[in-house]
Design an enzyme around this catalytic site. Structure first.
Site, PDB file in Angstrom:
ATOM      1  N   TYR A  45     -28.267  25.570  97.713  1.00 56.71           N
ATOM      2  CA  TYR A  45     -26.956  24.960  97.943  1.00 56.71           C
ATOM      3  C   TYR A  45     -26.381  25.282  99.322  1.00 56.71           C
ATOM      4  O   TYR A  45     -25.968  24.365 100.051  1.00 56.71           O
ATOM      5  CB  TYR A  45     -25.997  25.380  96.835  1.00 56.71           C
ATOM      6  CG  TYR A  45     -24.670  24.662  96.887  1.00 56.71           C
ATOM      7  CD1 TYR A  45     -24.546  23.357  96.434  1.00 56.71           C
ATOM      8  CD2 TYR A  45     -23.532  25.289  97.388  1.00 56.71           C
ATOM      9  CE1 TYR A  45     -23.327  22.685  96.478  1.00 56.71           C
ATOM     10  CE2 TYR A  45     -22.311  24.643  97.430  1.00 56.71           C
ATOM     11  CZ  TYR A  45     -22.215  23.340  96.981  1.00 56.71           C
ATOM     12  OH  TYR A  45     -21.003  22.688  97.028  1.00 56.71           O
ATOM     13  N   LYS A  53     -25.632  22.446 102.417  1.00 58.39           N
ATOM     14  CA  LYS A  53     -24.298  22.238 102.974  1.00 58.39           C
ATOM     15  C   LYS A  53     -24.257  22.570 104.467  1.00 58.39           C
ATOM     16  O   LYS A  53     -23.513  21.946 105.234  1.00 58.39           O
ATOM     17  CB  LYS A  53     -23.265  23.066 102.207  1.00 58.39           C
ATOM     18  CG  LYS A  53     -23.032  22.557 100.786  1.00 58.39           C
ATOM     19  CD  LYS A  53     -22.600  21.083 100.777  1.00 58.39           C
ATOM     20  CE  LYS A  53     -22.295  20.575  99.387  1.00 58.39           C
ATOM     21  NZ  LYS A  53     -21.856  19.159  99.372  1.00 58.39           N
TER      22      LYS A  53
END
Length: 209
Positions: free
Chosen positions: A134, A138
């Site tokens: 994750y 991002k």
């Protein structure tokens, strides 16, 4: 205004809530991982509105919770397909409609977990989970924002960190309400012609890359 979702039932339920609040919102079926779905969504917006003033790339998934050293490439393929390739696919498909707008804006919904400055800050060392996927996606989305902003001079392209907001993504464990988490999104989506481009911000202002 269009609300896009993979799940038609949940998407139409959300549209009904907006309608009850007096907002004119149309449901748009959209799977950011599917070329045909994205193309059909762009065609639908073109036929209804003829242009798009603001594109908000909000789709995202968390991915595996395995330790960084135990994560394999295959563990992350679906994550990158949604969180990184999805915004690329959607942005590319909707650019012709954005170019028809008087003041086109693109908002990338990122995360503080994609901030290298935040991740390496000792204050957060014990607060953020040591997972690979994750945060990496991002961070990539933040770079996408900068690169789109460099090329698309006539558009305002910005990334925002909504903060730790209570949503399905985190099992509603966030300490912010959805109305607070959307503050930065709304601000960037409604910024004036003299507003920023190529920036990363949260509801309190500029966020560290």
């Amino acid at each position: 205004m269009f609300l896009a979702a993979r799940d038609r039932t949940r998407g139409e339920a959300a549209v009904a809530e907006f309608a009850a609040a007096g907002l004119d919102v149309e449901f748009l079926g959209l799977d950011v991982t599917d070329d045909a779905s994205v193309a059909a969504a762009a065609d639908a917006v073109k036929s209804v509105a003829g242009r798009l003033d603001v594109l908000i790339n909000n789709a995202g998934i968390l991915g595996p919770h395995a330790a960084t050293s135990e994560t394999c490439p295959d563990d992350l393929r679906k994550l990158f397909e949604t969180n990184v390739f999805g915004p690329i696919r959607v942005t590319r498909a909707f650019l012709p409609l954005l170019r028809r707008a008087e003041q086109p804006r693109i908002v990338m919904v990122s995360s503080g977990m994609g901030s290298i400055a935040t991740i390496t800050d000792p204050i957060w060392a014990e607060q953020l989970p040591p997972v690979l996927g994750y945060p990496t996606t991002k961070a990539a989305l933040n770079m996408l924002t900068v690169m789109y902003a460099r090329e698309l001079r006539g558009m305002q392209v910005n990334a925002i960190d909504p903060g730790y907001t209570a949503t399905d993504l985190n099992g509603h464990s966030g300490f912010q309400a959805v109305t607070e988490g959307t503050d930065a999104v709304v601000a960037m989506a409604t910024t004036g012609p003299d507003g920023p481009t190529g920036t990363f911000a949260d509801r309190n202002g500029t966020a560290p890359w």
